[in-house]
Design a protein around this motif. Structure first.
Motif, PDB file in Angstrom:
ATOM      1  N   GLU A 255       3.885  -2.068  -0.583  1.00 55.45           N
ATOM      2  CA  GLU A 255       4.322  -1.650  -1.920  1.00 55.45           C
ATOM      3  C   GLU A 255       4.954  -2.862  -2.598  1.00 55.45           C
ATOM      4  O   GLU A 255       5.907  -3.454  -2.090  1.00 55.45           O
TER       5      GLU A 255
ATOM      6  N   GLU B 218      10.503   6.085   6.977  1.00 48.12           N
ATOM      7  CA  GLU B 218      10.628   4.884   6.146  1.00 48.12           C
ATOM      8  C   GLU B 218      11.106   5.261   4.744  1.00 48.12           C
ATOM      9  O   GLU B 218      10.833   6.380   4.282  1.00 48.12           O
ATOM     10  N   LEU B 219      11.787   4.334   4.098  1.00 48.80           N
ATOM     11  CA  LEU B 219      12.107   4.535   2.685  1.00 48.80           C
ATOM     12  C   LEU B 219      10.783   4.512   1.920  1.00 48.80           C
ATOM     13  O   LEU B 219       9.873   3.755   2.265  1.00 48.80           O
ATOM     14  N   LYS B 220      10.657   5.344   0.892  1.00 51.32           N
ATOM     15  CA  LYS B 220       9.438   5.322   0.083  1.00 51.32           C
ATOM     16  C   LYS B 220       9.732   4.464  -1.150  1.00 51.32           C
ATOM     17  O   LYS B 220      10.323   4.915  -2.119  1.00 51.32           O
ATOM     18  N   ILE B 221       9.294   3.193  -1.064  1.00 47.34           N
ATOM     19  CA  ILE B 221       9.589   2.219  -2.127  1.00 47.34           C
ATOM     20  C   ILE B 221       8.861   2.651  -3.396  1.00 47.34           C
ATOM     21  O   ILE B 221       7.682   3.012  -3.358  1.00 47.34           O
TER      22      ILE B 221
ATOM     23  N   LEU C 244      -5.217   6.184   1.375  1.00 47.89           N
ATOM     24  CA  LEU C 244      -5.109   7.634   1.168  1.00 47.89           C
ATOM     25  C   LEU C 244      -3.888   7.996   0.328  1.00 47.89           C
ATOM     26  O   LEU C 244      -3.070   7.132   0.001  1.00 47.89           O
ATOM     27  N   SER C 245      -3.825   9.276  -0.029  1.00 47.73           N
ATOM     28  CA  SER C 245      -2.613   9.788  -0.692  1.00 47.73           C
ATOM     29  C   SER C 245      -1.679  10.311   0.384  1.00 47.73           C
ATOM     30  O   SER C 245      -1.994  10.259   1.579  1.00 47.73           O
ATOM     31  N   LEU C 246      -0.554  10.858  -0.037  1.00 41.35           N
ATOM     32  CA  LEU C 246       0.407  11.427   0.905  1.00 41.35           C
ATOM     33  C   LEU C 246       0.678  12.868   0.489  1.00 41.35           C
ATOM     34  O   LEU C 246       0.894  13.133  -0.697  1.00 41.35           O
TER      35      LEU C 246
ATOM     36  N   ALA D 216       1.299   0.425  -4.928  1.00 34.32           N
ATOM     37  CA  ALA D 216       0.656   0.235  -3.616  1.00 34.32           C
ATOM     38  C   ALA D 216      -0.412  -0.856  -3.714  1.00 34.32           C
ATOM     39  O   ALA D 216      -1.190  -0.904  -4.665  1.00 34.32           O
TER      40      ALA D 216
ATOM     41  N   ARG E  41      -4.180  -0.334  -5.243  1.00 32.25           N
ATOM     42  CA  ARG E  41      -4.723   0.832  -4.538  1.00 32.25           C
ATOM     43  C   ARG E  41      -5.837   1.447  -5.364  1.00 32.25           C
ATOM     44  O   ARG E  41      -6.840   1.906  -4.824  1.00 32.25           O
TER      45      ARG E  41
ATOM     46  N   TYR F  18       3.915  -1.968   4.768  1.00 28.24           N
ATOM     47  CA  TYR F  18       4.226  -0.742   5.509  1.00 28.24           C
ATOM     48  C   TYR F  18       3.112  -0.271   6.435  1.00 28.24           C
ATOM     49  O   TYR F  18       3.248   0.755   7.108  1.00 28.24           O
TER      50      TYR F  18
ATOM     51  N   LYS G  68       6.185   9.592   9.394  1.00 29.25           N
ATOM     52  CA  LYS G  68       4.870   9.383  10.001  1.00 29.25           C
ATOM     53  C   LYS G  68       4.937   9.654  11.499  1.00 29.25           C
ATOM     54  O   LYS G  68       5.918   9.282  12.151  1.00 29.25           O
TER      55      LYS G  68
ATOM     56  N   TRP H  33      -0.911  13.430   9.539  1.00 32.32           N
ATOM     57  CA  TRP H  33       0.135  12.872  10.404  1.00 32.32           C
ATOM     58  C   TRP H  33       1.245  12.189   9.599  1.00 32.32           C
ATOM     59  O   TRP H  33       2.092  11.481  10.165  1.00 32.32           O
TER      60      TRP H  33
ATOM     61  N   VAL I  74       9.113   8.415   3.731  1.00 30.31           N
ATOM     62  CA  VAL I  74       7.804   8.725   4.320  1.00 30.31           C
ATOM     63  C   VAL I  74       8.016   8.953   5.816  1.00 30.31           C
ATOM     64  O   VAL I  74       8.635   8.121   6.484  1.00 30.31           O
TER      65      VAL I  74
HETATM   66  C1  LIG Z   1      -0.510   4.892   5.282  1.00 26.15           C
HETATM   67  C2  LIG Z   1       0.058   6.118   4.604  1.00 26.15           C
HETATM   68  C3  LIG Z   1      -1.067   6.912   3.939  1.00 26.15           C
HETATM   69  C4  LIG Z   1       0.740   7.006   5.634  1.00 26.15           C
HETATM   70  C5  LIG Z   1       1.071   5.671   3.577  1.00 26.15           C
HETATM   71  N1  LIG Z   1       0.745   5.790   2.287  1.00 26.15           N
HETATM   72  C6  LIG Z   1       1.625   5.386   1.335  1.00 26.15           C
HETATM   73  N2  LIG Z   1       1.210   5.552   0.024  1.00 26.15           N
HETATM   74  C7  LIG Z   1       0.053   6.441  -0.160  1.00 26.15           C
HETATM   75  C8  LIG Z   1       0.137   7.126  -1.438  1.00 26.15           C
HETATM   76  N3  LIG Z   1       0.319   6.202  -2.525  1.00 26.15           N
HETATM   77  C9  LIG Z   1      -0.148   6.553  -3.762  1.00 26.15           C
HETATM   78  N4  LIG Z   1       0.078   5.704  -4.796  1.00 26.15           N
HETATM   79  C10 LIG Z   1      -0.365   6.042  -6.019  1.00 26.15           C
HETATM   80  C11 LIG Z   1      -1.040   7.242  -6.228  1.00 26.15           C
HETATM   81  C12 LIG Z   1      -1.250   8.092  -5.137  1.00 26.15           C
HETATM   82  N5  LIG Z   1      -0.785   7.738  -3.902  1.00 26.15           N
HETATM   83  C13 LIG Z   1       1.302   5.152  -2.370  1.00 26.15           C
HETATM   84  C14 LIG Z   1       1.335   4.568  -1.002  1.00 26.15           C
HETATM   85  C15 LIG Z   1       2.892   4.823   1.703  1.00 26.15           C
HETATM   86  C16 LIG Z   1       3.862   4.365   0.795  1.00 26.15           C
HETATM   87  C17 LIG Z   1       5.065   3.844   1.282  1.00 26.15           C
HETATM   88  C18 LIG Z   1       6.071   3.358   0.317  1.00 26.15           C
HETATM   89  N6  LIG Z   1       5.843   3.502  -0.996  1.00 26.15           N
HETATM   90  O1  LIG Z   1       7.113   2.799   0.719  1.00 26.15           O
HETATM   91  C19 LIG Z   1       5.271   3.777   2.701  1.00 26.15           C
HETATM   92  N7  LIG Z   1       6.424   3.275   3.216  1.00 26.15           N
HETATM   93  N8  LIG Z   1       4.326   4.212   3.552  1.00 26.15           N
HETATM   94  C20 LIG Z   1       3.162   4.721   3.087  1.00 26.15           C
HETATM   95  N9  LIG Z   1       2.249   5.137   4.007  1.00 26.15           N
END
Ligand SMILES: CC(C)(C)c1nc(N2CCN(c3ncccn3)CC2)c2cc(C(N)=O)c(N)nc2n1
Length: 328
Positions: free
Chosen positions: A171, A114-117, A82-84, A121, A137, A223, A287, A306, A285
């Motif tokens: 990531e 969490e840090l958003k690396i 999914l997206s965020l 993905a 992804r 993650y 959660k 969530w 991020v």
């Molecule tokens: C499982 C969930 C959906 C809650 C989730 N989604 C993530 N992402 C989704 C959107 N992503 C994305 N990527 C490209 C285009 C659109 N969305 C990139 C990953 C997370 C990315 C990181 C991180 N980068 O460190 C992280 N610690 N937890 C994540 N958790």
């Protein structure tokens, strides 16, 4: 050496090299010198050449795969990636907390931050503890099969510490030092520089020749769990602990809080000190920890209710390109 002796020696060498890969690439805490490690690898390569029937796909010698691919196969994610949704300031994090509290019927929410690396993905599938497939992804439903390139990432285990079947998300990224080293080499050759580590990570994993990806010293933080068989997991933090026990590299900076004000303090703290990290992050991020709460909250059309991504304000990025200062 006869086949039986070779088989035992190869099993021993695979086990010990996997352990040292784990200490060096996952725990960043090597237990032997590079020379001792190289000696073990060289012996295993020689034995596998002498006894090809004893070479297995999960051998540490199989990380840099075969021939370049003509193209990447498509992979449909069994569980969509999914997206965020985004939050841009403390008040929007408070709004997120209010929506969460309205959406759950029992108990108080606990948040994992969490840090958003800032990388690419990926999703990686294991069957009975063995790495079987890795993909990008993509659009969240369909990604590209980049198994050969992901096997070159030493911090991604080829064999788990338990024979579980699961799919993990993480990531892939390029550490800043590797990025700077790469750009120094390109500058010396008069080649165009890369703008940021994320571009290099994404470009490297989309190379059809795995030898090119193998040269880029990529790394990964896992993650989340996409799906898992035969194990009951009740919360995100419990899931991360299990992933760590299985041998995955989990980012150490994650923290759990019961109060959104503490989340805000933690998140604002990292806004200031992210430059100290050896890799780029573009936010945090947040959660909801309990899977029962996540279940109740569910998803919007494209992202979980969530979780939210707190985005740092864009800093004045100054990059030296061919010796001149430009702001990007
Ligand atoms: C499982 C969930 C959906 C809650 C989730 N989604 C993530 N992402 C989704 C959107 N992503 C994305 N990527 C490209 C285009 C659109 N969305 C990139 C990953 C997370 C990315 C990181 C991180 N980068 O460190 C992280 N610690 N937890 C994540 N958790």
């Amino acid at each position: 050496m006869d086949l039986e002796t070779a088989k035992n020696r190869i099993e021993y060498l695979k086990e010990i090299i996997d352990q040292h890969n784990y200490f060096y690439y996952v725990k960043d805490d090597p237990q032997i010198t590079d020379q001792e490690y190289d000696q073990l690898i060289r012996e295993l390569i020689q034995l596998e050449e002498q006894f090809p029937a004893l070479q297995t796909p999960d051998s540490p010698t199989q990380r840099v795969g075969g021939e370049p691919l003509p193209y990447f196969e498509k992979v449909e994610h069994r569980i969509p990636m999914l997206s965020l949704g985004n939050s841009f300031n403390a008040e929007e994090l408070r709004d997120f907390d209010r929506r969460v509290r309205q959406g759950i019927t029992a108990g108080q929410p606990r948040y994992v931050c969490e840090l958003k690396i800032d990388g690419l993905a990926i999703s990686v599938r294991y069957e009975n503890g063995l790495f079987v497939q890795g993909s990008t992804r993509g659009d969240g439903t369909i990604g590209e099969d980049i198994t050969q390139n992901l096997k070159t990432i030493r911090s991604l285990p080829l064999k788990l510490k338990q024979p579980l079947s699961l799919e993990v998300r993480g990531e892939a990224f390029m550490p800043r030092k590797a990025f700077e080293r790469l750009n120094r080499i390109r500058a010396e050759k008069g080649e165009q520089l890369f703008a940021n580590p994320r571009n290099v990570a994404a470009g490297s994993l989309r190379q059809l020749d795995p030898k090119l990806a193998a040269e880029r010293s990529l790394d990964v933080f896992i993650y989340g769990i996409g799906s898992i068989e035969g194990v009951e997991v009740e919360s995100h933090s419990q899931g991360l602990a299990l992933l760590g026990d299985l041998g995955f590299k989990i980012n150490p900076e994650m923290r759990a809080f019961d109060d959104i004000e503490d989340v805000i303090g933690f998140v604002e703290g990292w806004t200031e000190k992210r430059g100290q990290l050896p890799y780029d992050i573009d936010g945090m991020v947040v959660k909801v920890n309990s899977y029962a709460h996540q279940q109740e909250l569910g998803f919007t059309a494209k992202s979980p209710r969530w979780a939210t991504a707190y985005k740092f304000p864009a800093e004045e990025a100054v990059t030296r390109l061919e010796g001149i200062e430009v702001s990007v």
